[in-house]
Structures are given as structure tokens and as C-alpha cells.
Design an enzyme around this catalytic site. Structure first.
Site, PDB file in Angstrom:
ATOM      1  N   LEU A  57      -4.923  -7.075  -1.989  1.00 11.37           N
ATOM      2  CA  LEU A  57      -4.615  -7.853  -0.716  1.00 11.37           C
ATOM      3  C   LEU A  57      -5.622  -9.117  -0.778  1.00 11.37           C
ATOM      4  CD1 LEU A  57      -5.244  -4.793   2.074  1.00 11.37           C
ATOM      5  CD2 LEU A  57      -3.198  -6.178   1.544  1.00 11.37           C
ATOM      6  N   VAL A  74      -3.557   9.361  13.284  1.00 11.36           N
ATOM      7  CA  VAL A  74      -2.673   9.766  12.566  1.00 11.36           C
ATOM      8  C   VAL A  74      -2.827  10.886  11.839  1.00 11.36           C
ATOM      9  CG1 VAL A  74      -0.648   9.279  11.046  1.00 11.36           C
ATOM     10  CG2 VAL A  74      -1.729   7.201  12.350  1.00 11.36           C
ATOM     11  N   LYS A  92      -9.192  -4.311  11.983  1.00 10.84           N
ATOM     12  CA  LYS A  92      -7.841  -4.292  12.390  1.00 10.84           C
ATOM     13  C   LYS A  92      -7.507  -5.247  13.772  1.00 10.84           C
ATOM     14  CE  LYS A  92      -5.284  -1.673  11.000  1.00 10.84           C
ATOM     15  NZ  LYS A  92      -4.631  -2.010   9.922  1.00 10.84           N
ATOM     16  N   VAL A 140      -2.944  13.702  24.044  1.00 13.68           N
ATOM     17  CA  VAL A 140      -4.125  13.622  23.991  1.00 13.68           C
ATOM     18  C   VAL A 140      -4.953  14.851  24.027  1.00 13.68           C
ATOM     19  CG1 VAL A 140      -6.496  12.597  25.310  1.00 13.68           C
ATOM     20  CG2 VAL A 140      -4.304  11.229  25.236  1.00 13.68           C
ATOM     21  N   ALA A 146       2.221   5.099   4.418  1.00  9.51           N
ATOM     22  CA  ALA A 146       3.243   4.396   3.483  1.00  9.51           C
ATOM     23  C   ALA A 146       4.049   5.566   2.865  1.00  9.51           C
ATOM     24  CB  ALA A 146       2.589   3.326   2.811  1.00  9.51           C
ATOM     25  N   SER A 204      -4.278  -1.833   3.958  1.00  7.86           N
ATOM     26  CA  SER A 204      -5.568  -2.145   4.744  1.00  7.86           C
ATOM     27  C   SER A 204      -6.623  -0.931   4.355  1.00  7.86           C
ATOM     28  CB  SER A 204      -5.321  -2.379   6.380  1.00  7.86           C
ATOM     29  OG  SER A 204      -6.312  -3.413   6.940  1.00  7.86           O
ATOM     30  N   GLY A 256       0.895  -1.298  -0.085  1.00  9.55           N
ATOM     31  CA  GLY A 256       0.038   0.093   0.028  1.00  9.55           C
ATOM     32  C   GLY A 256       0.863   1.244   0.133  1.00  9.55           C
ATOM     33  N   SER A 271      -3.105  -0.975  14.969  1.00  7.31           N
ATOM     34  CA  SER A 271      -3.689   0.344  15.260  1.00  7.31           C
ATOM     35  C   SER A 271      -4.125   0.220  16.671  1.00  7.31           C
ATOM     36  CB  SER A 271      -5.328   0.464  14.335  1.00  7.31           C
ATOM     37  OG  SER A 271      -5.865   1.579  14.791  1.00  7.31           O
TER      38      SER A 271
END
Ligand code: NDP
Length: 356
Positions: A74, A199, A171, A262, A27, A95, A21, A137
Site C-alpha cells: 500500500l 465482521v 479508516k 446488535v 477478501a 488496510s 489484500g 468501516s
């Protein structure tokens, strides 16, 4: 073990690294960092005919000489056999990432689980592979953060299902199957897993991303008010760095929570307001209280089911986690989330996805 006391050389830049990916948000940064470090990179994309999806990779420094792109889906059995042959390391990032889909089994779980097993089976057949780094994840750790419990790598999400947070389910299932595969098969490589939270950060490619879309939605008036949502953030450049460190650190093992600060939606909106002072559509109505949360939970039933269950399992909950393992064992450091949000906004504005 694939390294011994007498052979301390875990990796060299002559090694080929496969990135599945390769054109994705995370990536692409990973490919950039690997090329910068001098590795030979073999990236997979779903469709080589869609050049606009991966042209940004071909423009990276070093790509001319050391980047090869190949096609692999995949869900196609055996698709990764030729891809991983001769490679020393495999970064499995591909994914599907979407909260709401038409058919969760077909669109999320099958590609996530079958894809992971396809990649691992290919690695087991290829004698060259020494380590696989899997992008899992926080979704595999929990789908309902909050309370007093501090999440660690020992936690597993066992609540998600096809009808409850199906992306999280995909996941968790993919990572569970990966560890089960490693226990069941005699193979010559080990597995290290990176578990990032939300992310964010600047993109290299043109792809829009589910995780940075929240800023676009906030800026474009997509929220009725400030909701009682709180996220753990991690910058995409730090996530890519974590993958490289997971690859090159001989003693790396197990799972690694990969998350920095956070921040609540109220704090995120405050940073966005600083970056975008003329943005009139940022939410201001405070729904981040118990009444607001009750109202939004009721309204969540009118949302697409993926977004609805996400709201019902996350509203009013503050994630608490311990990300010290990745810092201690791999030396990863995290940029402050406020800096990452500013960089994300600059990038989204520069790409015309947000007006400043
Ligand atoms: P992207 O959507 O940008 O990347 C996903 C990649 O997976 C794309 O390259 C996509 O290829 C590929 N892919 C999806 N389905 C298939 C398929 N059937 N066959 C081959 N390739 C496929 O998302 P991210 O970069 O954010 O995500 C990368 C990984 O990180 C995923 O595993 C995701 O679950 C994980 N992750 C992401 C987080 C985030 O906040 N962004 C947080 C935690 C984990 P194509 O370009 O062809 O569509």
C-alpha cells in the site's frame, strides 16, 4: 457515466476484478465468491514469497484458471498501476486492522490513506476501470456509538485522532480522502463504499483476525467479567456478498452501512456457553452495570493505549444504526448474529484456536 440507457450490461464474467489484500479475512471470501461467479480475479498480496499466507486462495475452485496473484504494498507509490491496468472493477479491501500499534501514523494512517490514494490514482490512470468498491468501516461513521441518535450513512467520525482510536482515525481519513479524490479528479470510474461493523464468521485462510479474536479472548479467560460492551455484527460471507452486489448493481452509489444484529457481551457469552459447555474460563462476573463500567474505565488506563481508548469510548454505549439502504438498494440480507457466532466458534475450534 460509464453505462448508458442503451447499454444495460454493467458487467460480464469476462471482466477482470482486482482485489487488494486478497489473502485477508474478508477478501478471501470475496475472492471465493468472485471465482464462483465466474470472474477473472487479480489479487494482491504483500509478499509472494510467503506462500503459506495465500495458499488457501490457490486451492479455491476456479483459481487454477482464473486467479492471478501479484505483489503490491500500500505504501509504495505506483505499486498498483500495473495491477489495475485492464481491470474493470477494483475492490480495495487492504488496510491494516489493529487496535493497538507502536506508531499509529506509520502503522495505520499512512498505509490506509496512502494505499487508498495509490489505488485510486492507479485507477484514474487506467482507462479500463469502471468502478472501485472501497472497504471502509463503521469506524468511519463513529467511534463513540450510543445515545438516541440512529447512525446513518450521513454520519462521519470526526472525533478519532492519532491518540484516540487511531485505527478508527485511519479508516475515517482513508474514506474522506477517497471521496475528496473523486471530487477533485476527472476520471472514468465511480466509487462505492461499504461500511461494515464487526465482521465475524468462518475464515478461509489461516490468518487470525482482530474481530474474531474477541471470542478467543472471552473463551480463554481474557476478560475479568462481562463488560457493558455492545456490538453490531455482520457475517464475513454477507460482507463479501455486499461487495459483489456493490460492484454489479449499476445504480449503487455512496456509502452503505453493512451490519446486522446488535448483541451485548452478555448475549455473546450466552451463545459461547451454549457452543462450549465445558469452557470454564468464560466470564461470569457481571461488570455490565454502572459500577462495573466505572471500575473498567479506570482499569482501561493500564491497557495498551488503543485498547484503552476503545474501552473508554464504547463501554456502556449501545450502537443504533439504520442499515436499510444496503438491503433496499443492493438486496443484501444478513444472517442472524447468533448463527454467525456459532459458525465462528466451530471454525476456531476446528483450527485449534479454541478448545471445545
Ligand atoms: P485482515 O487483517 O484479514 O486483512 C487486511 C489485509 O490488508 C491483509 O490482506 C493485509 O495483507 C493487507 N494489508 C495490510 N497492510 C498492508 C500493506 N502495507 N500493504 C499491502 N497490504 C496490506 O482484515 P479484514 O479482512 O478484517 O479487513 C479487511 C478490510 O475490512 C480492512 O480495510 C478493514 O479495515 C475492513 N474492516 C474490517 C472489519 C472487521 O471487523 N474485520 C470491520 C470493518 C472494516 P497481508 O496479508 O500481507 O498482511
Amino acid at each position: 457515466m460509464w453505462f448508458s440507457m442503451t447499454d444495460t450490461r454493467h458487467e460480464t464474467t469476462d471482466d477482470t476484478v482486482v482485489v487488494t489484500g486478497a489473502a485477508g479475512f474478508i477478501a478471501s471470501h470475496l475472492v471465493r465468491q468472485l471465482l464462483e461467479a465466474g470472474y477473472v480475479v487479480r489479487g494482491t498480496v504483500r509478499n509472494l514469497a510467503r506462500r503459506e499466507g495465500y495458499a488457501h486462495l490457490l486451492a479455491l475452485p476456479g483459481a487454477d484458471a482464473r486467479l492471478e496473484l501479484v505483489e503490491a504494498d500500500l505504501t509504495t507509490a505506483g505499486a498498483f498501476d500495473a495491477v489495475v491496468d485492464g481491470a474493470a472493477f477494483v475492490m480495495h479491501t487492504a488496510s491494516p486492522y489493529a487496535l493497538s500499534v507502536a506508531d499509529p501514523q506509520r502503522d495505520l494512517v499512512d498505509p490506509a490513506v496512502k494505499g487508498t490514494l495509490n489505488v485510486l490514482e492507479a485507477c484514474a490512470r487506467a482507462s479500463s476501470v469502471r468502478r472501485v468498491v472501497l472497504t471502509s468501516s463503521m469506524a468511519a461513521i463513529t467511534d463513540e456509538p450510543g445515545g438516541d441518535h440512529v447512525l446513518t450513512e450521513a454520519d462521519w467520525n470526526d472525533k478519532s485522532s492519532l491518540s484516540r482510536n487511531p485505527y478508527y482515525f485511519s479508516k475515517a481519513e482513508a474514506e474522506r480522502e477517497a471521496w475528496a479524490f473523486m471530487r477533485s479528479v476527472d476520471r472514468g470510474f465511480d466509487l462505492v463504499v461499504v461500511n461494515p461493523f464487526l465482521v465475524i464468521g468462518p475464515a478461509i485462510g489461516p490468518a487470525s483476525n482482530e474481530s474474531t479474536q474477541v471470542f478467543v479472548d472471552l473463551q480463554q479467560g481474557g476478560y475479568p467479567g462481562i463488560l457493558d460492551l455492545t456490538w453490531g455484527f455482520v457475517d464475513v460471507r454477507d460482507v463479501a456478498d455486499a461487495h459483489v452486489r456493490a460492484m454489479i448493481t449499476p445504480a449503487a452509489s455512496g456509502r452503505y452501512i453493512c451490519a446486522g444484529d446488535v448483541l451485548s457481551m452478555r448475549q455473546v457469552v450466552a451463545v459461547l456457553r451454549e457452543c462450549l459447555p465445558n469452557s470454564g474460563k468464560l466470564p461470569s462476573r457481571g461488570l455490565d452495570n454502572s459500577l462495573g463500567t466505572r471500575v473498567v474505565k479506570l482499569a482501561s488506563y493500564t491497557q495498551p493505549s488503543g485498547a484503552g481508548t476503545y474501552l473508554r469510548t464504547h463501554l456502556g454505549r449501545v450502537p443504533r444504526y439504520d442499515a436499510s439502504k444496503i438491503q433496499r438498494e443492493l438486496g443484501v440480507t444478513f444472517r442472524p448474529a447468533t448463527d454467525s457466532i456459532r459458525d465462528t466458534v466451530d471454525d476456531l475450534v476446528a483450527r485449534g484456536r479454541m478448545a471445545d
